[in-house]
Design a protein around this motif. Structure first.
Motif, PDB file in Angstrom:
ATOM      1  N   ILE A   8       0.828  -1.201   0.000  1.00  0.00           N
ATOM      2  CA  ILE A   8       0.000   0.000   0.000  1.00  0.00           C
ATOM      3  C   ILE A   8       0.867   1.258   0.000  1.00  0.00           C
ATOM      4  O   ILE A   8       1.831   1.374   0.762  1.00  0.00           O
ATOM      5  CB  ILE A   8      -0.931   0.013   1.228  1.00  0.00           C
ATOM      6  N   PHE A   9       0.484   2.209  -0.877  1.00  0.00           N
ATOM      7  CA  PHE A   9       1.043   3.559  -0.810  1.00  0.00           C
ATOM      8  C   PHE A   9       0.185   4.364   0.160  1.00  0.00           C
ATOM      9  O   PHE A   9      -1.005   4.086   0.327  1.00  0.00           O
ATOM     10  CB  PHE A   9       1.013   4.220  -2.188  1.00  0.00           C
ATOM     11  N   CYS A  10       0.776   5.371   0.777  1.00  0.00           N
ATOM     12  CA  CYS A  10      -0.013   6.183   1.710  1.00  0.00           C
ATOM     13  C   CYS A  10       0.037   7.648   1.305  1.00  0.00           C
ATOM     14  O   CYS A  10       0.929   8.087   0.577  1.00  0.00           O
ATOM     15  CB  CYS A  10       0.479   5.993   3.144  1.00  0.00           C
ATOM     16  N   CYS A  11      -0.921   8.373   1.796  1.00  0.00           N
ATOM     17  CA  CYS A  11      -1.050   9.797   1.499  1.00  0.00           C
ATOM     18  C   CYS A  11       0.051  10.575   2.229  1.00  0.00           C
ATOM     19  O   CYS A  11       0.287  10.367   3.426  1.00  0.00           O
ATOM     20  CB  CYS A  11      -2.429  10.287   1.931  1.00  0.00           C
ATOM     21  N   SER A  12       0.717  11.478   1.519  1.00  0.00           N
ATOM     22  CA  SER A  12       1.807  12.245   2.125  1.00  0.00           C
ATOM     23  C   SER A  12       1.304  13.288   3.109  1.00  0.00           C
ATOM     24  O   SER A  12       2.075  13.796   3.931  1.00  0.00           O
ATOM     25  CB  SER A  12       2.625  12.932   1.028  1.00  0.00           C
ATOM     26  N   SER A  13      -0.009  13.581   3.050  1.00  0.00           N
ATOM     27  CA  SER A  13      -0.576  14.597   3.945  1.00  0.00           C
ATOM     28  C   SER A  13      -1.114  14.001   5.237  1.00  0.00           C
ATOM     29  O   SER A  13      -0.768  14.445   6.340  1.00  0.00           O
ATOM     30  CB  SER A  13      -1.698  15.359   3.229  1.00  0.00           C
ATOM     31  N   CYS A  14      -1.985  12.978   5.080  1.00  0.00           N
ATOM     32  CA  CYS A  14      -2.638  12.424   6.279  1.00  0.00           C
ATOM     33  C   CYS A  14      -2.258  10.977   6.566  1.00  0.00           C
ATOM     34  O   CYS A  14      -2.706  10.397   7.545  1.00  0.00           O
ATOM     35  CB  CYS A  14      -4.149  12.538   6.134  1.00  0.00           C
TER      36      CYS A  14
ATOM     37  N   LEU B  56      -4.259   7.481  -8.125  1.00  0.00           N
ATOM     38  CA  LEU B  56      -4.626   7.053  -6.780  1.00  0.00           C
ATOM     39  C   LEU B  56      -5.180   8.226  -5.992  1.00  0.00           C
ATOM     40  O   LEU B  56      -4.644   9.352  -6.061  1.00  0.00           O
ATOM     41  CB  LEU B  56      -3.419   6.462  -6.052  1.00  0.00           C
ATOM     42  N   ARG B  57      -6.218   7.955  -5.234  1.00  0.00           N
ATOM     43  CA  ARG B  57      -6.890   8.970  -4.427  1.00  0.00           C
ATOM     44  C   ARG B  57      -6.760   8.595  -2.952  1.00  0.00           C
ATOM     45  O   ARG B  57      -6.810   7.424  -2.588  1.00  0.00           O
ATOM     46  CB  ARG B  57      -8.363   9.035  -4.815  1.00  0.00           C
ATOM     47  N   CYS B  58      -6.580   9.588  -2.104  1.00  0.00           N
ATOM     48  CA  CYS B  58      -6.505   9.348  -0.664  1.00  0.00           C
ATOM     49  C   CYS B  58      -7.837   8.779  -0.179  1.00  0.00           C
ATOM     50  O   CYS B  58      -8.909   9.278  -0.545  1.00  0.00           O
ATOM     51  CB  CYS B  58      -6.189  10.652   0.068  1.00  0.00           C
ATOM     52  N   SER B  59      -7.765   7.726   0.627  1.00  0.00           N
ATOM     53  CA  SER B  59      -8.982   7.067   1.099  1.00  0.00           C
ATOM     54  C   SER B  59      -9.682   7.846   2.197  1.00  0.00           C
ATOM     55  O   SER B  59     -10.810   7.541   2.565  1.00  0.00           O
ATOM     56  CB  SER B  59      -8.654   5.657   1.594  1.00  0.00           C
ATOM     57  N   SER B  60      -9.020   8.855   2.740  1.00  0.00           N
ATOM     58  CA  SER B  60      -9.644   9.669   3.783  1.00  0.00           C
ATOM     59  C   SER B  60     -10.607  10.666   3.141  1.00  0.00           C
ATOM     60  O   SER B  60     -10.258  11.364   2.187  1.00  0.00           O
ATOM     61  CB  SER B  60      -8.574  10.421   4.579  1.00  0.00           C
ATOM     62  N   GLY B  61     -11.804  10.725   3.674  1.00  0.00           N
ATOM     63  CA  GLY B  61     -12.797  11.646   3.113  1.00  0.00           C
ATOM     64  C   GLY B  61     -12.415  13.100   3.294  1.00  0.00           C
ATOM     65  O   GLY B  61     -12.862  13.974   2.541  1.00  0.00           O
ATOM     66  N   ALA B  62     -11.558  13.389   4.253  1.00  0.00           N
ATOM     67  CA  ALA B  62     -11.190  14.777   4.540  1.00  0.00           C
ATOM     68  C   ALA B  62     -10.042  15.279   3.670  1.00  0.00           C
ATOM     69  O   ALA B  62      -9.669  16.448   3.739  1.00  0.00           O
ATOM     70  CB  ALA B  62     -10.813  14.911   6.021  1.00  0.00           C
TER      71      ALA B  62
ATOM     72  N   TYR C 164       4.098   7.922 -10.908  1.00  0.00           N
ATOM     73  CA  TYR C 164       4.935   8.811 -10.096  1.00  0.00           C
ATOM     74  C   TYR C 164       5.375   8.112  -8.809  1.00  0.00           C
ATOM     75  O   TYR C 164       6.549   8.176  -8.411  1.00  0.00           O
ATOM     76  CB  TYR C 164       4.163  10.089  -9.774  1.00  0.00           C
ATOM     77  N   LEU C 165       4.433   7.439  -8.147  1.00  0.00           N
ATOM     78  CA  LEU C 165       4.762   6.729  -6.907  1.00  0.00           C
ATOM     79  C   LEU C 165       5.714   5.571  -7.152  1.00  0.00           C
ATOM     80  O   LEU C 165       6.604   5.302  -6.343  1.00  0.00           O
ATOM     81  CB  LEU C 165       3.481   6.236  -6.242  1.00  0.00           C
TER      82      LEU C 165
ATOM     83  N   VAL D  86      12.946   8.470   6.354  1.00  0.00           N
ATOM     84  CA  VAL D  86      12.078   9.653   6.318  1.00  0.00           C
ATOM     85  C   VAL D  86      11.332   9.717   4.989  1.00  0.00           C
ATOM     86  O   VAL D  86      10.119   9.993   4.944  1.00  0.00           O
ATOM     87  CB  VAL D  86      12.907  10.932   6.547  1.00  0.00           C
ATOM     88  N   ASP D  87      12.041   9.471   3.891  1.00  0.00           N
ATOM     89  CA  ASP D  87      11.408   9.497   2.568  1.00  0.00           C
ATOM     90  C   ASP D  87      10.298   8.453   2.474  1.00  0.00           C
ATOM     91  O   ASP D  87       9.234   8.707   1.905  1.00  0.00           O
ATOM     92  CB  ASP D  87      12.447   9.240   1.476  1.00  0.00           C
ATOM     93  N   ALA D  88      10.558   7.262   3.022  1.00  0.00           N
ATOM     94  CA  ALA D  88       9.575   6.173   2.942  1.00  0.00           C
ATOM     95  C   ALA D  88       8.294   6.543   3.692  1.00  0.00           C
ATOM     96  O   ALA D  88       7.188   6.215   3.247  1.00  0.00           O
ATOM     97  CB  ALA D  88      10.166   4.889   3.518  1.00  0.00           C
ATOM     98  N   GLU D  89       8.437   7.263   4.811  1.00  0.00           N
ATOM     99  CA  GLU D  89       7.263   7.630   5.603  1.00  0.00           C
ATOM    100  C   GLU D  89       6.326   8.566   4.847  1.00  0.00           C
ATOM    101  O   GLU D  89       5.142   8.653   5.157  1.00  0.00           O
ATOM    102  CB  GLU D  89       7.711   8.296   6.910  1.00  0.00           C
ATOM    103  N   ASN D  90       6.856   9.250   3.824  1.00  0.00           N
ATOM    104  CA  ASN D  90       6.056  10.217   3.079  1.00  0.00           C
ATOM    105  C   ASN D  90       5.114   9.585   2.062  1.00  0.00           C
ATOM    106  O   ASN D  90       4.153  10.239   1.645  1.00  0.00           O
ATOM    107  CB  ASN D  90       6.970  11.212   2.353  1.00  0.00           C
ATOM    108  N   PHE D  91       5.378   8.354   1.634  1.00  0.00           N
ATOM    109  CA  PHE D  91       4.499   7.789   0.609  1.00  0.00           C
ATOM    110  C   PHE D  91       4.252   6.286   0.740  1.00  0.00           C
ATOM    111  O   PHE D  91       3.487   5.710  -0.032  1.00  0.00           O
ATOM    112  CB  PHE D  91       5.046   8.102  -0.794  1.00  0.00           C
TER     113      PHE D  91
END
Length: 742
Positions: free
Chosen positions: A556-562, A572-578, A587-588, A623-628
């Protein structure tokens, strides 16, 4: 190698395609396997036999003195380069061929075994060399080697006797040069000194390894299955055949069955070239056939060759003799053909050879009679399971009226006899017509070769009947009734093997694993082999979760914001509704590729003894890995593992343990807490805690690692042994230190 060689399989496919459509349909609709076999019998023409013979000729299994000389000389080259394992294999190939220099081959192999530390095997080869008229001029040299072995094994009296023999040989041999004589005498003097020192301070001979808890595990006898624990029961239905069902919860690593195979055949496996091998006239590749006994499958050191062929090798004279008596006397002249037709054909032949013609023919006769009754019952609208139940008595009237499971004895007991093998399901109706045609042609080819051989399998009866039968078989161009019975039985066994054979291999951790593939993919693979779908609750639950489309957390890739998971295909779209973040998958993937390159660079730094620089780069990668990437992505776990390795190199044990614990969490999430991958990570953590003197946690981790690795690798595994040594060392510390926690 389970099925016939690809060239023979392709030939059979072309032959099938060229058959008249009416004949194809007749073969496709053929009922009993005996009908299929008899239909294929006249289709195996001389041209087919000639083609198969040309393929088999490439599998050289005969004995050739030139090959023995070649392998001996190649072994000598490896020995001079101190490549003792390679030399050992080449000398073993040499002794498989009859040669006037057999004694030299055995003597040279004894030298390789000596340098590898296998002293008992070295002594056996020395005895074999002397039994093969080892040259008198070389006797002192081999006797001194024998003396060294005996001294190292603590057998001082025998060593003294051999030294005396060596001295006598040297004294009587007038052909020795003065230099050689003096060298041998100096060697004897040194051996005498060694023997005297050992007498003064006896060397303790290592004790045999004590039995483990697994070896001493209580065997709770199963009332119906002689080879199983009471934790399983035996069931049967026409879809799955005979199968075991758990009667209680079963723990990982718990023994369920202890049963010897009715027959086993060593699969040659892949050929491996010895290091730096060049193409030569004689084959220097190494296969399982060079590494394991062809009867008991033990690992070979000083192999005992078959006297009739260069292929079969055994761990002892006893194994060689038993194999010859039970099956190899018939298989020996068919060796090249059997290698071409594959392991399944070979197992099918060996099964009927071990069972014997009387047993095979009796069960075949009974099978045909029962099959007629089942067909009559089906014509009356009853299922086969219902018919079997009724023939055994009305189910439920009493405990004695349970339906008899096919393959069990008359008393209802399962004993692993030929009857049990014979009654395994073939799933003949589910095999493709082309596959059955290939198997049938292969068995016909074996039967035609058996017709030419001395049929010891049929030699059960009076001497007069044996002579008449053999005379008839050799004079006739057609297969005898007896060979037709064997042919049908072998075809039956060959089809059974597809869904009933058990392959015993070395542990390969990268092989199939439920966590490395989806449930649907794994079930599809199994369906192609076993022809039924498991509908137990555990499988249905797993399949249900797989169908939902939830990806493994490690991918799984994760959102860099939340840091919520990203979902979608190309975008890919962030699964969080917010959150409304959109990112392209390409790109990922490029980010992931760049990150892997950075991790690889860090490993290069660590390899070049630059651990501080490696730590610095790996921390940036983290640190880079935590971003995505998901917190449980496998690359995140690898980064943590490499950080632990870097800190361990620097002697910073607490930091190393901290990163390794994170790696273990990710491995457990991906592969499970009882997986072999987790076991290896726990082993690393145990080493770090041991070196960091974190006694209490080290002991707990050692226990966890040992429990997991014992299940997967066995108690003799090197890592398990090291864990036990670490525990013993820690437990010898003063009691006040045993409760220390870092």
């Amino acid at each position: 190698m389970e099925l016939p060689a690809e060239k023979w399989a392709a030939y059979a496919r072309r032959k099938w395609a060229s058959l008249d459509p009416c004949l194809q349909q007749k073969l496709s609709l053929a009922g009993p396997l005996g009908d299929t076999f008899l239909l294929c019998l006249p289709l195996f023409q001389p041209a087919d036999e000639e083609f198969l013979h040309s393929l088999a000729a490439r599998n050289g299994v005969g004995k050739d003195p030139r090959a023995a000389l070649f392998y001996k000389e190649e072994g000598n080259k490896r020995f001079q380069n101190k490549e003792y394992t390679a030399a050992l294999i080449l000398y073993s190939k040499a002794v498989s061929h009859n040669s006037p220099e057999m004694s030299l081959c055995y003597a040279n192999r004894s030298a390789a075994l000596f340098h590898l530390g296998h002293f008992e095997d070295c002594l056996e080869d020395i005895d074999r060399a002397q039994a093969q008229s080892y040259p008198n001029r070389l006797q002192p040299k081999i006797l001194l080697r024998k003396t060294e072995c005996l001294l190292l094994l603590g057998r001082l009296q025998e060593a003294a006797e051999v030294i005396s023999k060596a001295e006598s040989k040297i004294a009587m041999d007038q052909s020795l040069t003065s230099t050689t004589r003096q060298s041998l005498l100096r060697k004897i003097s040194q051996l005498k000194v060694n023997a005297h020192e050992m007498e003064s301070s006896p060397v303790s001979v290592p004790e045999a390894p004590s039995k483990t808890r697994k070896d001493l595990e209580f065997w709770e006898e199963n009332g119906k299955i002689s080879s199983a624990f009471s934790s399983v029961s035996l069931n049967f239905n026409s879809c799955r055949g005979r199968h075991l069902v758990a009667t209680r919860d079963i723990l990982p690593g718990e023994n369920l069955v202890k049963e010897e195979a009715f027959v086993s055949v060593l699969s040659p496996g892949k050929s491996l070239l010895l290091q730096d091998s060049a193409e030569t006239t004689w084959d220097t590749r190494v296969t399982n056939a060079d590494l394991h006994c062809h009867r008991c499958l033990k690992q070979l050191l000083g192999s005992v060759p078959c006297e009739g062929c260069s292929y079969a090798k055994y761990c002892s004279k006893k194994c060689a003799q038993l194999a010859w008596e039970h099956y190899h006397s018939t298989e020996c002249p068919l060796g090249a053909l059997l290698l071409t037709l594959g392991v399944f054909s070979h197992v099918a032949l060996r099964t009927v050879l071990v069972a014997g013609f009387v047993e095979v023919s009796s069960l075949m006769k009974q099978f045909h009679e029962d099959d007629k009754e089942l067909h009559k019952a089906e014509a009356r609208g009853r299922s086969r399971d219902e018919t079997r139940d009724s023939t055994a008595g009305m189910e439920g009237l009493s405990e004695k009226a349970e339906p008899l499971i096919p393959g069990c004895e008359d008393d209802g007991q399962y004993r692993g006899s030929y009857q049990a093998v014979f009654n395994l399901l073939t799933h003949a109706e589910k095999h493709s017509p082309e596959h059955k045609f290939l198997c049938s042609l292969s068995i016909v080819a074996i039967c035609k070769k058996l017709r030419e051989a001395d049929l010891t399998i049929l030699s059960q009866g009076s001497c007069e009947s044996q002579s008449k039968l053999k005379a008839h078989v050799k004079m006739s161009t057609e297969l005898s009734l007896e060979l037709k019975i064997l042919g049908e039985a072998m075809l039956r066994h060959m089809l059974q093997l597809h869904c009933n054979a058990q392959a015993v291999t070395a542990i390969r951790e990268s092989g199939p694993h439920r966590c490395r593939m989806g449930a649907a993919e794994r079930r599809q693979r199994l369906l192609c082999q076993y022809f039924f779908e498991c509908r137990c609750q555990a499988c249905l639950d797993e399949l249900g979760s797989d169908v939902t489309g939830i990806a493994a957390t490690g991918d799984i890739f994760c959102c860099s914001s939340c840091h919520a998971s990203m979902q979608g295909e190309d975008v890919l779209r962030c699964s969080s509704g917010a959150c409304t973040l959109l990112v392209g998958r390409d790109y990922l993937l490029r980010q992931l590729w760049d990150l892997r390159l950075q991790v690889r660079t860090a490993l290069g730094l660590l390899k070049d003894n630059q651990p501080n620089q490696a730590v610095e780069l790996l921390m940036r990668c983290r640190v880079d890995a935590e971003n995505f990437l998901s917190a449980e992505h496998m690359l995140v776990g690898e980064i943590e593992d490499h950080l632990a390795q870097s800190y361990a190199t620097l002697g910073k044990w607490q930091e190393a343990a901290r990163h390794l614990r994170r790696s273990i969490q990710i491995v457990e999430a991906r592969h499970g807490p009882s997986s072999v991958e987790t076991g290896h990570e726990l082993f690393k953590l145990a080493q770090i805690l041991f070196n960091g003197f974190a006694v209490s946690e080290a002991l707990c981790t050692i226990q966890r690692a040992e429990t997991v690795l014992c299940v997967h690798c066995g108690p003799q595994n090197a890592q398990v042994q090291e864990l036990q040594e670490m525990r013993a060392c820690l437990l010898e510390l003063p009691r006040s230190l045993l409760h220390r926690v870092e």
